[in-house]
Enzyme design. Sequence first.
Site, PDB file in Angstrom:
ATOM      1  CB  SER A 127      -0.872  -0.016   1.255  1.00 26.22           C
ATOM      2  OG  SER A 127      -1.382   1.268   1.517  1.00 26.22           O
ATOM      3  CD  GLU A 129      -2.370   5.319   4.300  1.00 28.97           C
ATOM      4  OE1 GLU A 129      -2.108   5.563   5.495  1.00 28.97           O
ATOM      5  OE2 GLU A 129      -2.779   6.197   3.514  1.00 28.97           O
ATOM      6  CE1 TYR A 151      -4.204  -1.552   5.597  1.00 34.98           C
ATOM      7  CE2 TYR A 151      -3.047   0.422   4.847  1.00 34.98           C
ATOM      8  CZ  TYR A 151      -3.710  -0.762   4.576  1.00 34.98           C
ATOM      9  OH  TYR A 151      -3.864  -1.162   3.268  1.00 34.98           O
TER      10      TYR A 151
HETATM   11  P1  GDR Z   1      -6.972   5.782   3.153  1.00 29.84           P
HETATM   12  O1  GDR Z   1      -8.519   5.888   2.709  1.00 29.84           O
HETATM   13  O2  GDR Z   1      -6.800   5.999   4.600  1.00 29.84           O
HETATM   14  O3  GDR Z   1      -6.199   6.648   2.231  1.00 29.84           O
HETATM   15  O4  GDR Z   1      -6.636   4.241   2.861  1.00 29.84           O
HETATM   16  P2  GDR Z   1      -9.749   6.706   3.314  1.00 29.84           P
HETATM   17  O5  GDR Z   1     -10.714   6.818   2.200  1.00 29.84           O
HETATM   18  O6  GDR Z   1     -10.246   6.106   4.594  1.00 29.84           O
HETATM   19  O7  GDR Z   1      -9.135   8.152   3.677  1.00 29.84           O
HETATM   20  C1  GDR Z   1      -8.632   9.028   2.704  1.00 29.84           C
HETATM   21  C2  GDR Z   1      -8.408  10.403   3.287  1.00 29.84           C
HETATM   22  O8  GDR Z   1      -9.667  11.037   3.539  1.00 29.84           O
HETATM   23  C3  GDR Z   1      -9.607  11.725   4.776  1.00 29.84           C
HETATM   24  N1  GDR Z   1     -10.957  11.895   5.333  1.00 29.84           N
HETATM   25  C4  GDR Z   1     -11.788  10.902   5.659  1.00 29.84           C
HETATM   26  N2  GDR Z   1     -11.633   9.560   5.573  1.00 29.84           N
HETATM   27  C5  GDR Z   1     -12.670   8.780   5.979  1.00 29.84           C
HETATM   28  N3  GDR Z   1     -12.556   7.453   5.865  1.00 29.84           N
HETATM   29  N4  GDR Z   1     -13.841   9.324   6.476  1.00 29.84           N
HETATM   30  C6  GDR Z   1     -14.019  10.671   6.591  1.00 29.84           C
HETATM   31  O9  GDR Z   1     -15.067  11.140   7.052  1.00 29.84           O
HETATM   32  C7  GDR Z   1     -12.950  11.510   6.160  1.00 29.84           C
HETATM   33  N5  GDR Z   1     -12.787  12.854   6.087  1.00 29.84           N
HETATM   34  C8  GDR Z   1     -11.584  13.076   5.587  1.00 29.84           C
HETATM   35  C9  GDR Z   1      -8.710  10.831   5.637  1.00 29.84           C
HETATM   36  O10 GDR Z   1      -8.212  11.551   6.746  1.00 29.84           O
HETATM   37  C10 GDR Z   1      -7.653  10.449   4.620  1.00 29.84           C
HETATM   38  O11 GDR Z   1      -6.684  11.464   4.558  1.00 29.84           O
HETATM   39  C11 GDR Z   1      -7.118   3.534   1.741  1.00 29.84           C
HETATM   40  C12 GDR Z   1      -7.403   2.089   2.181  1.00 29.84           C
HETATM   41  O12 GDR Z   1      -8.038   1.391   1.139  1.00 29.84           O
HETATM   42  C13 GDR Z   1      -6.134   1.373   2.544  1.00 29.84           C
HETATM   43  O13 GDR Z   1      -6.429   0.014   2.859  1.00 29.84           O
HETATM   44  C14 GDR Z   1      -5.186   1.443   1.343  1.00 29.84           C
HETATM   45  O14 GDR Z   1      -3.975   0.795   1.659  1.00 29.84           O
HETATM   46  C15 GDR Z   1      -4.931   2.890   0.969  1.00 29.84           C
HETATM   47  O15 GDR Z   1      -6.170   3.527   0.683  1.00 29.84           O
HETATM   48  C16 GDR Z   1      -4.033   2.989  -0.258  1.00 29.84           C
END
Ligand code: GDR
Length: 332
Positions: A127, A129, A151
Site C-alpha cells: 500500500s 500508506e 496499518y
Molecule cells: P486511506 O482511505 O486511509 O487513504 O486508505 P480513506 O478513504 O479512509 O481516507 C482518505 C483520506 O480522507 C480523509 N478523510 C476521511 N476519511 C474517511 N474514511 N472518512 C471521513 O469522514 C474523512 N474525512 C476526511 C482521511 O483523513 C484520509 O486522509 C485507503 C485504504 O483502502 C487502505 O487500505 C489502502 O492501503 C490505501 O487507501 C491505499
Amino acid sequence: MPRAFVTGITGQDGQHLAELLHGKGYDVFGMVKGQSNPRAQQVQEEMPFVELVSGDLADLPSLVAALEMSQPDEVYNLGAISFVALSFSQAELTANITGLGVLRMLEAIRMVGGTQNNPVRFYQASSSEMFGKVRETPQTEMTPFHPRSPYGCAKVFGHDIVVNYRESYGLHASSGILFNHEGPRRGIEFVTRKVTNAVARIKLGLQHELVLGNLESKRDWGYAGDYVRAMWMMLQQDEPGDYVVATGETHSIEELVTRAFAEVGIDNWGDYVRQDPKFFRPAEVDLLIGDASRAREQLGWRPEVDFGQLVKMMVTHDLEHEANKAGLAVPD
Ligand code: GDR
C-alpha cells in the site's frame, strides 16, 4: 484451467479480481473466515462461480488446509484489516492480520508450494500508506517507507517479508504498491464512497448532512477495476518484482466533495457539509502521488478511468442504488 486462490474475496478488490480471473478462464477459490459470514453469502449470490474455502489469516493450519484443497497456481493475498482509521484503535489485531497474516500465507505456500516445475506464484497487496511521511514526491518503488499508522506499519512488515522470502527461498512473490483505488463496491467507511453515497441521499432528500474529517488531505485515486489488472499482470511475468500502481494525479477531499455534488447539480455544497474532529486521525500521511513508470514500462499497465469518470461512476451508481432502496424515481 489455471487455478487462483484469493484472500479478501468479500472485499472490493477481491470481487473485481474474481471477475477478471473468471473472465480469463481461471477456477477461482475465495477464502472466507468465520461462521456463517454474511458477506460470504453475498459473494456466493453475486459470483456463483467462486468456490468458497474456509480459512483465516490468523490461523496457519487453516491456510495450509485451504491451499491443499484448492491447489492454486496463483495466490492473491488481498485480505487485511484495511481501514486505516480502525488500525489506530485495533493496532494489535491489525499487526496480526495485515502484517503477520502475510508471513503465515508465505509459510503455507512453502509447505504446500505447488510442483517444482510449476511453483505457486504469490501476489501481496502492499500500500501507498507505507510511504506515509513521504521522503520524495512522486513516490516510486525505491522511495523509503515512513508509515504513519499501525496499518501502514503492518503493511511495511508484509512488504518486507515478501521481499525476504523471495530472496531467501526463491519464491515467485510480487507486491503491488497500490495507491487508493475506489469504485461502486468500495465500503462506505472510506471517504470516496462515504461522499458519493451521501451526495446521492442528499439529492434524493434522504439525508441532510455529510460529516467529514480533514478536507485538505490529498490522495492519488484510481479505479479498482483498473488496479486488479495490474495484480494479474505481475504474476504473468517471468520474474517477480514490486510495482507502484497509481494514476500520478492527486486531488484533495474538498475537490472530491465539490465534484460529487456537482454531478447532481448542487453547487452550494458548503450548506450540507460539516467537519468533525472525530474523523481526524492521530497522524496523517503527506502528499501521496505515485509514479507508476515501472508498471507502465514492464507490465504495459495503464489506468483507463480518470478521477472525473470515477466520481461520476460512483455517484451514478449510488443514486440508482439509494433510489431503488427507497422506492424513489432516479432523478435525471
Ligand atoms: P486511506 O482511505 O486511509 O487513504 O486508505 P480513506 O478513504 O479512509 O481516507 C482518505 C483520506 O480522507 C480523509 N478523510 C476521511 N476519511 C474517511 N474514511 N472518512 C471521513 O469522514 C474523512 N474525512 C476526511 C482521511 O483523513 C484520509 O486522509 C485507503 C485504504 O483502502 C487502505 O487500505 C489502502 O492501503 C490505501 O487507501 C491505499
